[in-house]
Design a protein around this motif. Sequence first.
Motif, PDB file in Angstrom:
ATOM      1  N   GLU A  27      -1.510  -2.264  14.400  1.00 29.14           N
ATOM      2  CA  GLU A  27      -2.537  -2.225  13.572  1.00 29.14           C
ATOM      3  C   GLU A  27      -2.339  -0.912  12.809  1.00 29.14           C
ATOM      4  O   GLU A  27      -2.438   0.035  13.404  1.00 29.14           O
ATOM      5  CB  GLU A  27      -3.903  -2.774  14.282  1.00 29.14           C
ATOM      6  CG  GLU A  27      -4.874  -2.791  12.681  1.00 29.14           C
ATOM      7  CD  GLU A  27      -6.310  -3.203  13.459  1.00 29.14           C
ATOM      8  OE1 GLU A  27      -6.434  -4.251  13.233  1.00 29.14           O
ATOM      9  OE2 GLU A  27      -6.801  -2.161  13.762  1.00 29.14           O
ATOM     10  N   ILE A  28      -2.264  -1.059  11.338  1.00 27.42           N
ATOM     11  CA  ILE A  28      -2.527   0.107  10.635  1.00 27.42           C
ATOM     12  C   ILE A  28      -3.864  -0.140  10.016  1.00 27.42           C
ATOM     13  O   ILE A  28      -4.139  -1.099   9.261  1.00 27.42           O
ATOM     14  CB  ILE A  28      -1.105  -0.021   9.636  1.00 27.42           C
ATOM     15  CG1 ILE A  28      -0.016  -0.022  10.146  1.00 27.42           C
ATOM     16  CG2 ILE A  28      -1.140   1.285   8.833  1.00 27.42           C
ATOM     17  CD1 ILE A  28       0.442   0.937  11.367  1.00 27.42           C
ATOM     18  N   ARG A  29      -4.484   1.028   9.937  1.00 28.14           N
ATOM     19  CA  ARG A  29      -5.675   0.936   9.198  1.00 28.14           C
ATOM     20  C   ARG A  29      -5.745   2.085   8.036  1.00 28.14           C
ATOM     21  O   ARG A  29      -4.979   3.100   8.069  1.00 28.14           O
ATOM     22  CB  ARG A  29      -6.819   1.300  10.169  1.00 28.14           C
ATOM     23  CG  ARG A  29      -7.151   0.479  11.228  1.00 28.14           C
ATOM     24  CD  ARG A  29      -8.184   0.875  12.306  1.00 28.14           C
ATOM     25  NE  ARG A  29      -7.835   2.164  12.872  1.00 28.14           N
ATOM     26  CZ  ARG A  29      -6.890   2.213  13.905  1.00 28.14           C
ATOM     27  NH1 ARG A  29      -6.252   1.340  14.269  1.00 28.14           N
ATOM     28  NH2 ARG A  29      -6.730   3.432  14.414  1.00 28.14           N
ATOM     29  N   ALA A  30      -6.347   1.521   6.720  1.00 21.47           N
ATOM     30  CA  ALA A  30      -6.529   2.260   5.596  1.00 21.47           C
ATOM     31  C   ALA A  30      -7.875   2.497   5.622  1.00 21.47           C
ATOM     32  O   ALA A  30      -8.512   1.774   4.953  1.00 21.47           O
ATOM     33  CB  ALA A  30      -5.816   1.463   4.471  1.00 21.47           C
ATOM     34  N   CYS A  31      -8.566   3.693   5.979  1.00 16.98           N
ATOM     35  CA  CYS A  31      -9.721   3.995   5.921  1.00 16.98           C
ATOM     36  C   CYS A  31     -10.300   4.296   4.387  1.00 16.98           C
ATOM     37  O   CYS A  31      -9.350   4.568   3.630  1.00 16.98           O
ATOM     38  CB  CYS A  31     -10.175   5.164   6.647  1.00 16.98           C
ATOM     39  SG  CYS A  31     -11.622   5.974   6.597  1.00 16.98           S
ATOM     40  N   GLN A  32     -11.289   3.761   4.033  1.00 18.53           N
ATOM     41  CA  GLN A  32     -11.736   3.540   2.736  1.00 18.53           C
ATOM     42  C   GLN A  32     -12.445   4.875   2.339  1.00 18.53           C
ATOM     43  O   GLN A  32     -13.120   5.020   1.340  1.00 18.53           O
ATOM     44  CB  GLN A  32     -12.528   2.456   2.068  1.00 18.53           C
ATOM     45  CG  GLN A  32     -11.575   1.370   2.642  1.00 18.53           C
ATOM     46  CD  GLN A  32     -10.168   1.283   1.566  1.00 18.53           C
ATOM     47  OE1 GLN A  32     -10.495   1.290   0.437  1.00 18.53           O
ATOM     48  NE2 GLN A  32      -9.221   1.528   2.315  1.00 18.53           N
ATOM     49  N   CYS A  33     -12.807   5.903   3.257  1.00 18.24           N
ATOM     50  CA  CYS A  33     -13.433   7.041   2.842  1.00 18.24           C
ATOM     51  C   CYS A  33     -12.936   7.975   1.651  1.00 18.24           C
ATOM     52  O   CYS A  33     -11.751   7.638   1.672  1.00 18.24           O
ATOM     53  CB  CYS A  33     -13.753   7.998   4.318  1.00 18.24           C
ATOM     54  SG  CYS A  33     -12.481   9.196   4.577  1.00 18.24           S
ATOM     55  N   SER A  34     -13.427   8.641   1.101  1.00 18.81           N
ATOM     56  CA  SER A  34     -12.959   9.464   0.022  1.00 18.81           C
ATOM     57  C   SER A  34     -11.927  10.294   0.360  1.00 18.81           C
ATOM     58  O   SER A  34     -10.656  10.575  -0.239  1.00 18.81           O
ATOM     59  CB  SER A  34     -13.980  10.384  -0.582  1.00 18.81           C
ATOM     60  OG  SER A  34     -14.551  11.436   0.062  1.00 18.81           O
ATOM     61  N   PHE A  35     -11.759  11.186   1.523  1.00 23.06           N
ATOM     62  CA  PHE A  35     -10.580  11.933   2.137  1.00 23.06           C
ATOM     63  C   PHE A  35      -9.617  11.000   2.216  1.00 23.06           C
ATOM     64  O   PHE A  35      -8.437  11.394   1.863  1.00 23.06           O
ATOM     65  CB  PHE A  35     -11.221  12.545   3.445  1.00 23.06           C
ATOM     66  CG  PHE A  35      -9.967  13.514   4.142  1.00 23.06           C
ATOM     67  CD1 PHE A  35     -10.028  14.748   3.371  1.00 23.06           C
ATOM     68  CD2 PHE A  35      -9.094  12.904   4.859  1.00 23.06           C
ATOM     69  CE1 PHE A  35      -8.801  15.540   4.134  1.00 23.06           C
ATOM     70  CE2 PHE A  35      -8.333  13.806   5.673  1.00 23.06           C
ATOM     71  CZ  PHE A  35      -7.977  15.242   5.068  1.00 23.06           C
ATOM     72  N   CYS A  36      -9.557   9.824   3.134  1.00 21.20           N
ATOM     73  CA  CYS A  36      -8.504   9.238   3.269  1.00 21.20           C
ATOM     74  C   CYS A  36      -7.901   8.306   2.030  1.00 21.20           C
ATOM     75  O   CYS A  36      -6.615   8.315   2.236  1.00 21.20           O
ATOM     76  CB  CYS A  36      -8.844   8.224   4.460  1.00 21.20           C
ATOM     77  SG  CYS A  36      -9.051   8.851   6.097  1.00 21.20           S
TER      78      CYS A  36
END
Length: 141
Positions: A27-36
Amino acid sequence: MTVHSGGCHCGNIRLSFSSALDPAALEIRACQCSFCTRHGSRAAADPNGRLVVSVSDRQRLQVYRFGLRTADYLVCRNCGVYVAAIAGEKDDARAIVIVNALYERERFSREPVAVSYDAESREQRLARRRSAWMPVDIQLS
């Protein structure tokens, strides 16, 4: 275990991600916080795997914290590449690896899952990281 190598662009930070899992199934996660989102982050972790982070020049390692201040985001000061995030300390440290910093990143081909952790409390965030992130060794020269 298969070892996936990588690092920052200039070579100051080197990564060694060990996992028995097929990279295409991980699983690959794309965090939606501003940094990521600003870094185009695609993160992976195998709780049964391990990440080794080796730093040649400690002065060129930028450790950044924000938000709930529960993790250290590792960025090379020289070339600007975001390579990993680490939560906890010493034997309790857990990490994610940034797939974009791995040499064979195309093998991690699963479509990233967009995730947002904004609703988590500090305790929930730490608990999630303890269970879902992987052990890490940090080697500073």
